[in-house]
Design an enzyme around this catalytic site. Structure first.
Site, mmCIF file in Angstrom:
data_model
loop_
_atom_site.group_PDB
_atom_site.id
_atom_site.type_symbol
_atom_site.label_atom_id
_atom_site.label_comp_id
_atom_site.label_asym_id
_atom_site.label_seq_id
_atom_site.Cartn_x
_atom_site.Cartn_y
_atom_site.Cartn_z
ATOM 1 N N PHE A 225 0.837 -1.252 0.067
ATOM 2 C CA PHE A 225 -0.077 -0.021 -0.001
ATOM 3 C C PHE A 225 1.051 1.294 0.267
ATOM 4 O O PHE A 225 1.846 1.402 0.637
ATOM 5 C CB PHE A 225 -0.863 0.040 1.356
ATOM 6 C CG PHE A 225 -2.167 -0.821 1.320
ATOM 7 C CD1 PHE A 225 -1.778 -2.361 1.438
ATOM 8 C CD2 PHE A 225 -3.240 -0.683 0.959
ATOM 9 C CE1 PHE A 225 -2.579 -3.337 1.389
ATOM 10 C CE2 PHE A 225 -4.168 -1.532 0.956
ATOM 11 C CZ PHE A 225 -3.970 -3.115 1.388
ATOM 12 N N VAL B 137 5.339 -0.705 2.741
ATOM 13 C CA VAL B 137 6.005 0.051 1.713
ATOM 14 C C VAL B 137 7.558 0.741 2.056
ATOM 15 O O VAL B 137 8.245 0.731 1.355
ATOM 16 C CB VAL B 137 5.219 0.797 0.698
ATOM 17 C CG1 VAL B 137 4.840 2.083 1.479
ATOM 18 C CG2 VAL B 137 5.765 1.195 -0.647
ATOM 19 N N ASP B 138 7.342 1.111 3.259
ATOM 20 C CA ASP B 138 8.475 2.039 3.920
ATOM 21 C C ASP B 138 9.745 0.880 4.043
ATOM 22 O O ASP B 138 10.225 1.070 5.243
ATOM 23 C CB ASP B 138 8.229 2.868 5.001
ATOM 24 C CG ASP B 138 7.468 2.066 6.211
ATOM 25 O OD1 ASP B 138 6.881 0.995 6.006
ATOM 26 O OD2 ASP B 138 7.765 2.438 7.035
ATOM 27 N N HIS C 35 9.336 -9.590 15.178
ATOM 28 C CA HIS C 35 9.228 -8.002 15.323
ATOM 29 C C HIS C 35 10.721 -7.738 15.596
ATOM 30 O O HIS C 35 11.077 -8.386 16.442
ATOM 31 C CB HIS C 35 8.315 -7.232 16.421
ATOM 32 C CG HIS C 35 8.207 -5.830 16.155
ATOM 33 N ND1 HIS C 35 9.478 -4.799 16.447
ATOM 34 C CD2 HIS C 35 7.310 -5.098 15.817
ATOM 35 C CE1 HIS C 35 9.082 -3.570 16.363
ATOM 36 N NE2 HIS C 35 7.635 -3.899 15.933
ATOM 37 N N THR D 12 4.647 -5.447 23.410
ATOM 38 C CA THR D 12 3.586 -4.308 23.387
ATOM 39 C C THR D 12 2.221 -4.995 22.845
ATOM 40 O O THR D 12 1.500 -4.171 22.176
ATOM 41 C CB THR D 12 4.240 -3.030 22.585
ATOM 42 O OG1 THR D 12 4.507 -3.704 21.218
ATOM 43 C CG2 THR D 12 5.457 -2.283 23.255
ATOM 44 N N GLU E 238 -1.784 -4.455 13.912
ATOM 45 C CA GLU E 238 -0.448 -5.264 14.636
ATOM 46 C C GLU E 238 -1.095 -6.076 15.870
ATOM 47 O O GLU E 238 -0.516 -7.082 16.136
ATOM 48 C CB GLU E 238 0.653 -4.404 14.621
ATOM 49 C CG GLU E 238 1.797 -5.097 15.307
ATOM 50 C CD GLU E 238 3.228 -4.512 15.369
ATOM 51 O OE1 GLU E 238 3.827 -4.248 14.220
ATOM 52 O OE2 GLU E 238 3.544 -3.943 16.511
HETATM 53 N N1 UDP Z 1 0.424 3.827 4.642
HETATM 54 C C1 UDP Z 1 0.287 4.455 3.480
HETATM 55 N N2 UDP Z 1 0.189 5.967 3.581
HETATM 56 C C2 UDP Z 1 0.452 6.547 4.951
HETATM 57 C C3 UDP Z 1 0.402 5.790 5.966
HETATM 58 C C4 UDP Z 1 0.620 4.360 5.913
HETATM 59 O O1 UDP Z 1 0.627 4.208 2.252
HETATM 60 O O2 UDP Z 1 0.019 7.836 4.988
HETATM 61 C C5 UDP Z 1 0.810 2.346 4.672
HETATM 62 C C6 UDP Z 1 1.984 2.061 4.208
HETATM 63 O O3 UDP Z 1 1.990 0.762 3.358
HETATM 64 C C7 UDP Z 1 2.996 1.672 5.137
HETATM 65 C C8 UDP Z 1 1.911 1.153 6.377
HETATM 66 O O4 UDP Z 1 0.773 1.926 5.903
HETATM 67 O O5 UDP Z 1 4.131 1.062 5.233
HETATM 68 C C9 UDP Z 1 2.224 1.154 7.841
HETATM 69 O O6 UDP Z 1 2.264 2.460 8.208
HETATM 70 P P1 UDP Z 1 3.844 2.917 8.711
HETATM 71 O O7 UDP Z 1 5.064 2.276 7.824
HETATM 72 O O8 UDP Z 1 3.952 4.405 8.816
HETATM 73 O O9 UDP Z 1 3.542 2.079 10.281
HETATM 74 P P2 UDP Z 1 5.171 1.777 10.946
HETATM 75 O O10 UDP Z 1 5.851 1.071 10.128
HETATM 76 O O11 UDP Z 1 6.128 3.061 11.047
HETATM 77 O O12 UDP Z 1 4.721 1.469 12.475
HETATM 78 C C1 GAL Z 2 7.690 0.264 16.686
HETATM 79 C C2 GAL Z 2 7.014 0.118 15.197
HETATM 80 C C3 GAL Z 2 5.623 -0.051 15.490
HETATM 81 C C4 GAL Z 2 4.891 -0.892 16.431
HETATM 82 C C5 GAL Z 2 5.811 -0.893 17.530
HETATM 83 C C6 GAL Z 2 5.482 -2.201 18.630
HETATM 84 O O1 GAL Z 2 8.811 -0.017 16.533
HETATM 85 O O2 GAL Z 2 7.486 1.343 14.659
HETATM 86 O O3 GAL Z 2 4.924 -0.069 14.127
HETATM 87 O O4 GAL Z 2 5.504 -2.112 15.676
HETATM 88 O O5 GAL Z 2 7.178 -0.901 17.472
HETATM 89 O O6 GAL Z 2 5.796 -1.754 19.875
HETATM 90 MN MN MN Z 3 6.317 0.715 8.177
#
Ligand code: UDP
Ligand code: GAL
Ligand code: MN
Length: 307
Positions: A74, A165-166, A186, A198, A256
């Site tokens: 996404f 995607v990131d 994780h 968590t 999650e």
């Molecule tokens: N995502 C997106 N646009 C946004 C926020 C999230 O497309 O504005 C999608 C994208 O695929 C991203 C995923 O949702 O990888 C999970 O969000 P994010 O990576 O920010 O979460 P994190 O891994 O930082 O917890």
């Molecule tokens: C962070 C991560 C979050 C979530 C959290 C859980 O490192 O960015 O997406 O997985 O850990 O504690």
């Molecule tokens: Mn992410």
């Protein structure tokens, strides 16, 4: 000197049995194995680490099957900027030599980069509406995946992986990762005690896991398996999240948290080590010998639609 060696000194017959066992063990495992990490769960699911599998052998086994791996990603709002590196690096490292069909969901199809795909690699772009909260974007993936599997994938794919995607690939992610139901440990919680996990701790949420329960803490950024199992997973998480919405509660780590609840009662048949989703390429850990996929550093305040 350990007891085994004392015995072998005393009895020549034991010496030859001992040597035979060593030879057999090496023959069976090809010297594979890790002693510094657990490579099997208490319910006997493998935990995949570098050094626990023979990639040539496992490739040859799966090559005999005509499999397709659907892969969902996404990219909404500013997250389209991650697509180029994600796709280019996937073409270099992700199921190389196997048929992969990317299903890319975005609110801005015009921002999808033109990445050259290898043979038997396909990309379908699908438009989804934009949303105001990153938490909603992240959680809404479950229902979109549920419907994708129901409506489209049955006739075209055997396995599915759902990835953030990131991220960017740096090393092999191959058929060793395939299984009926696959979770990724994780990267911040593979070497900490359970009370640190968590999980959602409020009993009012459907994602609640009480203290003293739970086996591993899984990331929501990567999971997969057979179409049937991932369909059941996404459907269940979507239903549980809807109950939470009706009760005006949102789980601490969104989908999650629900994924972790699901895996507690529906044990994954295979676990992938944090090699399969590391924190950041610049960080190291002795047990992670190869980084296959890593989160990329991002400025949340800048890329997300809300804080
Ligand atoms: N995502 C997106 N646009 C946004 C926020 C999230 O497309 O504005 C999608 C994208 O695929 C991203 C995923 O949702 O990888 C999970 O969000 P994010 O990576 O920010 O979460 P994190 O891994 O930082 O917890
Ligand atoms: C962070 C991560 C979050 C979530 C959290 C859980 O490192 O960015 O997406 O997985 O850990 O504690
Ligand atoms: Mn992410």
């Amino acid at each position: 000197m350990d007891g085994d060696c004392c015995l072998t000194m005393l009895n020549p017959a034991v010496v030859s049995i001992h040597n035979c066992v060593l030879v057999c063990r090496n023959h069976l495992t090809g010297n594979l194995g890790r002693t510094d990490v657990a490579s099997v769960t208490p319910w006997l699911a493998p935990i995949v680490w570098e050094g626990t599998f023979d990639s040539t052998l496992i490739d040859s086994i799966y090559k005999q099957q005509n499999i397709t791996i659907a892969t969902t990603v996404f990219a909404l709002g500013k997250y389209t900027r991650f697509l180029k590196d994600f796709l280019e690096s996937a073409e270099e490292h992700y199921f190389v030599g196997f048929r992969v069909h990317y299903h890319l969901f975005t609110d801005q199809a015009e921002e999808v980069p033109n990445v050259k795909l290898g043979q038997e690699r396909y990309l379908t772009v699908k438009k989804v509406p934009s949303m105001n909260r990153w938490q909603d974007i992240s959680m809404s993936r479950m229902e979109i995946l549920e419907k994708l599997i129901e409506n489209e994938l049955a006739s075209e794919a055997d396995y599915i992986f759902c990835l953030d995607v990131d991220t960017k690939f740096y090393g092999r992610w191959g058929v060793e990762s395939l299984g009926r139901l696959v979770g990724v440990i994780h990267p911040w919680f593979f070497n900490v005690p359970r009370f640190i996990f968590t999980y959602e701790r409020r009993p009012e949420s459907q994602a609640y896991i009480p203290a003293g329960e739970g086996d591993y803490y899984f990331t929501g950024a990567a999971f997969g398996g057979s179409l049937e199992d991932v369909h059941h997973l996404t459907k269940t998480c979507r239903e549980q999240m809807n109950i939470d919405i009706a009760n005006s509660i949102e789980a601490i780590w969104h989908e999650e948290s629900h994924l972790n609840k699901y895996f507690l009662y529906n044990k994954p048949s295979k676990l992938l080590s944090p090699e399969y989703l590391w924190r950041d390429i610049s960080m190291s850990s002795g047990q992670v010998k190869i980084i296959r996929l890593s989160h990329v550093a991002k400025n949340n305040a800048e890329v997300r639609p809300n804080l």
